[in-house]
Write a protein that holds these residues in place. Structure first.
Motif, PDB file in Angstrom:
ATOM      1  N   ALA A  24       0.829  -1.209   0.000  1.00 26.89           N
ATOM      2  CA  ALA A  24       0.000   0.000   0.000  1.00 26.89           C
ATOM      3  C   ALA A  24       0.862   1.258   0.000  1.00 26.89           C
ATOM      4  N   LYS A  28      -1.317   4.309  -1.682  1.00 28.64           N
ATOM      5  CA  LYS A  28      -2.719   4.194  -1.256  1.00 28.64           C
ATOM      6  C   LYS A  28      -2.752   3.698   0.186  1.00 28.64           C
ATOM      7  N   TYR A  45      -7.814  -0.221   1.381  1.00 25.22           N
ATOM      8  CA  TYR A  45      -6.926  -0.676   0.309  1.00 25.22           C
ATOM      9  C   TYR A  45      -6.125  -1.910   0.747  1.00 25.22           C
ATOM     10  N   ASN A  85      -4.129  -0.672  -9.117  1.00 25.98           N
ATOM     11  CA  ASN A  85      -5.166  -0.371  -8.152  1.00 25.98           C
ATOM     12  C   ASN A  85      -5.857  -1.641  -7.700  1.00 25.98           C
ATOM     13  N   LEU A  91      -8.090  -1.937  -5.539  1.00 27.23           N
ATOM     14  CA  LEU A  91      -9.513  -1.742  -5.269  1.00 27.23           C
ATOM     15  C   LEU A  91     -10.369  -1.974  -6.510  1.00 27.23           C
TER      16      LEU A  91
END
Length: 236
Positions: free
Chosen positions: A170, A175, A180, A232, A234
């Protein structure tokens, strides 16, 4: 050295003593006199004398037969020695010492000590885990964040090293938030990732994939627009 004496010394042989007895007897509240007497009983049992007399044992120690008798009674009361009675095949009644109670107590104590050591190690690892998160976030964790960490360890059964790896992922990705990190852990678990090496390779592959994708996009976009490769979690 006289060969006869040397041969006699060799013929005395050895006895096997569990090293755990020497490292754990204090936890069983056994003092040194009691320990040596237990070793003497073990010695006689190893040589086929199942019921040595207090006088025979005392001859090998710095105790007299009366002291030896009292110490034997004490060890029997404490449950370290058992006297077993029975009948031989010829019908002759016999008695013999058994150290099985001692070995059982020793096993229980060994397991208990291991459990305590594991608990202390887990406590230290948990403390280190909280410290890592607070260091990266630059602040104390909120009660909700602490509860989330506990859930990752206790409920989701994530190894603490894997949680730290997800934290680093992360940080690298820019992020830094619990949602996350939770998603990273979910993806790793879904993909059967259980070791640091697997996590490292998984993240590396995705970043390489993202870098390739962004290079293709760059050629299609305006020359002065620069894209930054970023995976990403997510969006998965």
């Amino acid at each position: 050295m006289n060969k006869t004496i040397f041969l006699k010394w060799l013929q005395e042989g050895n006895i096997n003593i569990p090293s755990t007895l020497l490292t754990h007897y204090k936890y069983l509240k056994i003092n040194e006199k009691e320990l040596v007497l237990l070793l003497q009983i073990h010695y006689y049992l190893e040589r086929g004398n199942d019921f040595p007399t207090p006088s025979e044992i005392a001859d090998q120690m710095t105790l007299d037969s009366m002291e030896c008798r009292e110490l034997l009674s004490q060890l029997i009361r404490k449950g370290f020695i058992e006297i077993i009675e029975g009948n031989s095949d010829t019908g002759i009644r016999f008695e013999r010492y058994s150290l099985e109670p001692l070995w059982n107590k020793l096993i229980e104590q060994f397991l208990l000590n291991n459990k305590k050591e594991e608990a202390a190690l887990n406590e230290k690892e948990e403390s280190d885990l909280y410290t890592c998160f607070e260091h990266e976030f630059g602040r104390p964790l909120s009660p909700f964040e602490i509860e989330t960490l506990n859930m990752w360890v206790d409920d989701d059964q994530h190894e603490m090293a894997i949680i730290k790896a997800a934290l680093r992922e992360a940080v690298v990705s820019g992020k830094l938030n619990f949602r996350y990190i939770d998603r990273i852990l979910f993806e790793w678990k879904k993909n059967g990732i259980k070791t640091l090496e697997q996590a490292k390779n998984h993240g590396k592959k995705f970043r390489q994939h993202q870098t390739t994708g962004y290079k293709i996009e760059q050629r299609e976009e305006a020359p002065n627009k620069k894209a930054v490769p970023f995976y990403n979690w997510l969006d998965q």
